[in-house]
Design a protein around this motif. Structure first.
Motif, PDB file in Angstrom:
ATOM      1  N   THR A  38       0.831  -1.207   0.000  1.00 54.12           N
ATOM      2  CA  THR A  38       0.000   0.000   0.000  1.00 54.12           C
ATOM      3  C   THR A  38       0.864   1.255   0.000  1.00 54.12           C
ATOM      4  O   THR A  38       0.367   2.343  -0.278  1.00 54.12           O
ATOM      5  CB  THR A  38      -0.947   0.056   1.218  1.00 54.12           C
ATOM      6  OG1 THR A  38      -0.204   0.254   2.417  1.00 54.12           O
ATOM      7  CG2 THR A  38      -1.816  -1.187   1.298  1.00 54.12           C
ATOM      8  N   CYS A  39       2.141   1.118   0.310  1.00 56.87           N
ATOM      9  CA  CYS A  39       3.064   2.254   0.380  1.00 56.87           C
ATOM     10  C   CYS A  39       3.951   2.364  -0.848  1.00 56.87           C
ATOM     11  O   CYS A  39       4.294   3.466  -1.277  1.00 56.87           O
ATOM     12  CB  CYS A  39       3.963   2.123   1.601  1.00 56.87           C
ATOM     13  SG  CYS A  39       3.082   2.036   3.166  1.00 56.87           S
ATOM     14  N   VAL A  40       4.368   1.234  -1.382  1.00 60.62           N
ATOM     15  CA  VAL A  40       5.306   1.183  -2.496  1.00 60.62           C
ATOM     16  C   VAL A  40       4.820   0.124  -3.481  1.00 60.62           C
ATOM     17  O   VAL A  40       4.534  -0.998  -3.099  1.00 60.62           O
ATOM     18  CB  VAL A  40       6.725   0.800  -2.001  1.00 60.62           C
ATOM     19  CG1 VAL A  40       7.682   0.645  -3.157  1.00 60.62           C
ATOM     20  CG2 VAL A  40       7.237   1.815  -1.011  1.00 60.62           C
ATOM     21  N   GLU A  41       4.739   0.505  -4.754  1.00 59.14           N
ATOM     22  CA  GLU A  41       4.377  -0.474  -5.772  1.00 59.14           C
ATOM     23  C   GLU A  41       5.596  -1.332  -6.061  1.00 59.14           C
ATOM     24  O   GLU A  41       6.600  -0.856  -6.587  1.00 59.14           O
ATOM     25  CB  GLU A  41       3.915   0.217  -7.048  1.00 59.14           C
ATOM     26  CG  GLU A  41       3.439  -0.769  -8.080  1.00 59.14           C
ATOM     27  CD  GLU A  41       2.890  -0.093  -9.328  1.00 59.14           C
ATOM     28  OE1 GLU A  41       2.831  -0.779 -10.367  1.00 59.14           O
ATOM     29  OE2 GLU A  41       2.540   1.086  -9.265  1.00 59.14           O
ATOM     30  N   LEU A  42       5.531  -2.583  -5.671  1.00 59.19           N
ATOM     31  CA  LEU A  42       6.650  -3.501  -5.852  1.00 59.19           C
ATOM     32  C   LEU A  42       6.693  -3.984  -7.300  1.00 59.19           C
ATOM     33  O   LEU A  42       5.662  -4.360  -7.850  1.00 59.19           O
ATOM     34  CB  LEU A  42       6.526  -4.684  -4.902  1.00 59.19           C
ATOM     35  CG  LEU A  42       6.484  -4.326  -3.417  1.00 59.19           C
ATOM     36  CD1 LEU A  42       6.221  -5.580  -2.584  1.00 59.19           C
ATOM     37  CD2 LEU A  42       7.756  -3.646  -2.990  1.00 59.19           C
ATOM     38  N   GLY A 126       7.274  10.512  -2.953  1.00 60.80           N
ATOM     39  CA  GLY A 126       6.760   9.198  -2.603  1.00 60.80           C
ATOM     40  C   GLY A 126       7.069   8.131  -3.633  1.00 60.80           C
ATOM     41  O   GLY A 126       6.810   6.959  -3.404  1.00 60.80           O
ATOM     42  N   ALA A 127       7.624   8.534  -4.776  1.00 56.16           N
ATOM     43  CA  ALA A 127       7.948   7.564  -5.824  1.00 56.16           C
ATOM     44  C   ALA A 127       9.123   6.700  -5.385  1.00 56.16           C
ATOM     45  O   ALA A 127      10.094   7.203  -4.837  1.00 56.16           O
ATOM     46  CB  ALA A 127       8.288   8.279  -7.128  1.00 56.16           C
ATOM     47  N   PRO A 128       9.042   5.405  -5.614  1.00 57.44           N
ATOM     48  CA  PRO A 128      10.133   4.520  -5.192  1.00 57.44           C
ATOM     49  C   PRO A 128      11.342   4.577  -6.125  1.00 57.44           C
ATOM     50  O   PRO A 128      11.224   4.924  -7.291  1.00 57.44           O
ATOM     51  CB  PRO A 128       9.495   3.127  -5.231  1.00 57.44           C
ATOM     52  CG  PRO A 128       8.415   3.249  -6.252  1.00 57.44           C
ATOM     53  CD  PRO A 128       7.911   4.669  -6.174  1.00 57.44           C
ATOM     54  N   HIS A 129      12.489   4.263  -5.559  1.00 60.04           N
ATOM     55  CA  HIS A 129      13.756   4.109  -6.284  1.00 60.04           C
ATOM     56  C   HIS A 129      14.209   2.674  -6.053  1.00 60.04           C
ATOM     57  O   HIS A 129      13.874   2.072  -5.033  1.00 60.04           O
ATOM     58  CB  HIS A 129      14.807   5.080  -5.740  1.00 60.04           C
ATOM     59  CG  HIS A 129      14.387   6.501  -5.848  1.00 60.04           C
ATOM     60  ND1 HIS A 129      14.666   7.279  -6.939  1.00 60.04           N
ATOM     61  CD2 HIS A 129      13.688   7.283  -4.997  1.00 60.04           C
ATOM     62  CE1 HIS A 129      14.165   8.476  -6.762  1.00 60.04           C
ATOM     63  NE2 HIS A 129      13.566   8.517  -5.589  1.00 60.04           N
ATOM     64  N   PHE A 130      14.990   2.125  -6.991  1.00 53.88           N
ATOM     65  CA  PHE A 130      15.346   0.710  -6.918  1.00 53.88           C
ATOM     66  C   PHE A 130      16.825   0.456  -7.149  1.00 53.88           C
ATOM     67  O   PHE A 130      17.430   1.059  -8.024  1.00 53.88           O
ATOM     68  CB  PHE A 130      14.576  -0.080  -7.980  1.00 53.88           C
ATOM     69  CG  PHE A 130      13.095   0.081  -7.907  1.00 53.88           C
ATOM     70  CD1 PHE A 130      12.345  -0.693  -7.039  1.00 53.88           C
ATOM     71  CD2 PHE A 130      12.449   1.016  -8.690  1.00 53.88           C
ATOM     72  CE1 PHE A 130      10.968  -0.546  -6.960  1.00 53.88           C
ATOM     73  CE2 PHE A 130      11.070   1.179  -8.629  1.00 53.88           C
ATOM     74  CZ  PHE A 130      10.337   0.399  -7.757  1.00 53.88           C
ATOM     75  N   LEU A 131      17.392  -0.462  -6.377  1.00 54.77           N
ATOM     76  CA  LEU A 131      18.703  -1.044  -6.632  1.00 54.77           C
ATOM     77  C   LEU A 131      18.512  -2.555  -6.698  1.00 54.77           C
ATOM     78  O   LEU A 131      17.789  -3.123  -5.889  1.00 54.77           O
ATOM     79  CB  LEU A 131      19.704  -0.716  -5.518  1.00 54.77           C
ATOM     80  CG  LEU A 131      20.089   0.744  -5.314  1.00 54.77           C
ATOM     81  CD1 LEU A 131      21.097   0.860  -4.173  1.00 54.77           C
ATOM     82  CD2 LEU A 131      20.652   1.352  -6.574  1.00 54.77           C
ATOM     83  N   LEU A 132      19.196  -3.195  -7.639  1.00 56.20           N
ATOM     84  CA  LEU A 132      19.088  -4.643  -7.806  1.00 56.20           C
ATOM     85  C   LEU A 132      20.449  -5.283  -7.623  1.00 56.20           C
ATOM     86  O   LEU A 132      21.442  -4.801  -8.164  1.00 56.20           O
ATOM     87  CB  LEU A 132      18.572  -4.970  -9.218  1.00 56.20           C
ATOM     88  CG  LEU A 132      18.512  -6.446  -9.610  1.00 56.20           C
ATOM     89  CD1 LEU A 132      17.440  -7.178  -8.808  1.00 56.20           C
ATOM     90  CD2 LEU A 132      18.248  -6.577 -11.105  1.00 56.20           C
ATOM     91  N   LEU A 144      10.759   8.909  -0.601  1.00 54.24           N
ATOM     92  CA  LEU A 144      10.512   9.915   0.430  1.00 54.24           C
ATOM     93  C   LEU A 144       9.016  10.125   0.590  1.00 54.24           C
ATOM     94  O   LEU A 144       8.308  10.347  -0.380  1.00 54.24           O
ATOM     95  CB  LEU A 144      11.180  11.234   0.022  1.00 54.24           C
ATOM     96  CG  LEU A 144      10.935  12.426   0.935  1.00 54.24           C
ATOM     97  CD1 LEU A 144      11.517  12.165   2.317  1.00 54.24           C
ATOM     98  CD2 LEU A 144      11.557  13.685   0.333  1.00 54.24           C
ATOM     99  N   ASN A 145       8.558  10.052   1.824  1.00 57.98           N
ATOM    100  CA  ASN A 145       7.159  10.334   2.170  1.00 57.98           C
ATOM    101  C   ASN A 145       6.149   9.597   1.288  1.00 57.98           C
ATOM    102  O   ASN A 145       5.348  10.216   0.602  1.00 57.98           O
ATOM    103  CB  ASN A 145       6.895  11.837   2.102  1.00 57.98           C
ATOM    104  CG  ASN A 145       7.699  12.595   3.110  1.00 57.98           C
ATOM    105  OD1 ASN A 145       7.971  12.103   4.195  1.00 57.98           O
ATOM    106  ND2 ASN A 145       8.102  13.799   2.759  1.00 57.98           N
ATOM    107  N   PRO A 146       6.153   8.281   1.305  1.00 56.50           N
ATOM    108  CA  PRO A 146       5.187   7.547   0.477  1.00 56.50           C
ATOM    109  C   PRO A 146       3.777   7.794   0.988  1.00 56.50           C
ATOM    110  O   PRO A 146       3.564   8.114   2.143  1.00 56.50           O
ATOM    111  CB  PRO A 146       5.584   6.103   0.683  1.00 56.50           C
ATOM    112  CG  PRO A 146       6.098   6.091   2.063  1.00 56.50           C
ATOM    113  CD  PRO A 146       6.847   7.395   2.208  1.00 56.50           C
ATOM    114  N   ARG A 147       2.850   7.642   0.120  1.00 56.99           N
ATOM    115  CA  ARG A 147       1.444   7.782   0.489  1.00 56.99           C
ATOM    116  C   ARG A 147       0.889   6.370   0.684  1.00 56.99           C
ATOM    117  O   ARG A 147       0.492   5.711  -0.275  1.00 56.99           O
ATOM    118  CB  ARG A 147       0.700   8.546  -0.580  1.00 56.99           C
ATOM    119  CG  ARG A 147       1.097  10.011  -0.564  1.00 56.99           C
ATOM    120  CD  ARG A 147       0.588  10.732  -1.792  1.00 56.99           C
ATOM    121  NE  ARG A 147       0.986  12.119  -1.779  1.00 56.99           N
ATOM    122  CZ  ARG A 147       2.184  12.570  -2.148  1.00 56.99           C
ATOM    123  NH1 ARG A 147       3.109  11.732  -2.557  1.00 56.99           N
ATOM    124  NH2 ARG A 147       2.466  13.856  -2.120  1.00 56.99           N
ATOM    125  N   CYS A 148       0.872   5.943   1.919  1.00 63.81           N
ATOM    126  CA  CYS A 148       0.369   4.597   2.245  1.00 63.81           C
ATOM    127  C   CYS A 148      -1.141   4.657   2.396  1.00 63.81           C
ATOM    128  O   CYS A 148      -1.668   5.533   3.063  1.00 63.81           O
ATOM    129  CB  CYS A 148       1.001   4.085   3.534  1.00 63.81           C
ATOM    130  SG  CYS A 148       2.793   3.966   3.448  1.00 63.81           S
TER     131      CYS A 148
END
Length: 150
Positions: A38-42, A126-132, A144-148
């Motif tokens: 609900t906070c971050v789109e995986l 609130g947009a996610p960033h990714f490292l793999l 930063l500050n996700p909208r959950c």
């Protein structure tokens, strides 16, 4: 198994997780994948998660809105890291920011991380960033500050 590390963090100009702020009590580590979603789109299907939300900023200021950071580790279903690696150009991450060890016990959190900027929207708070880290089957995510949404 694939391991996804989700971290919602304040980002500096380089889009790297913020590591500033006053020392506070450790944030509670959570294990609910549905709540995390609900906070971050995986970008991949989780199997297990470890995550937390912590405030950023300085203690002692007048009360008011504060920034916060969500961090976590998510084990993904088999094959998800390889699938993500094939989704675009993943370049070595120059930030050198380590994944929090308490969220990724047993994972070599300092080496092998790559980044695909096409998966990120730096303009949206609130947009996610990714490292793999494909070798470790791990994905590290922050924002930063996700909208959950409950």
């Amino acid at each position: 198994m694939v391991l996804l590390v989700a971290t919602l963090a304040g980002c500096g100009e380089s889009g790297s997780p913020a590591r500033t702020g006053a020392a506070t009590a450790p944030a509670e580590v959570r294990t609910d994948a549905a709540l995390l979603a609900t906070c971050v789109e995986l970008p991949a299907e989780p199997e297990k998660v470890r995550w937390r939300v912590r405030p950023l900023g300085v203690q002692g200021r007048a009360p008011g809105p504060t920034d916060h950071q969500l961090e976590g580790v998510v084990r993904l279903v088999q094959g998800e890291a390889a699938r993500l690696r094939a989704t675009g150009v993943w370049e070595p991450d120059p930030s050198g920011v380590p994944v929090p060890q308490e969220l990724a016990p047993g994972l070599d959190t300092a080496h092998g991380w790559t980044r695909n900027l096409a998966l990120e929207d730096d303009a949206a708070e609130g947009a996610p960033h990714f490292l793999l880290n494909q070798e470790a089957n791990a994905l590290y995510v922050w924002a930063l500050n996700p909208r959950c949404e409950p």
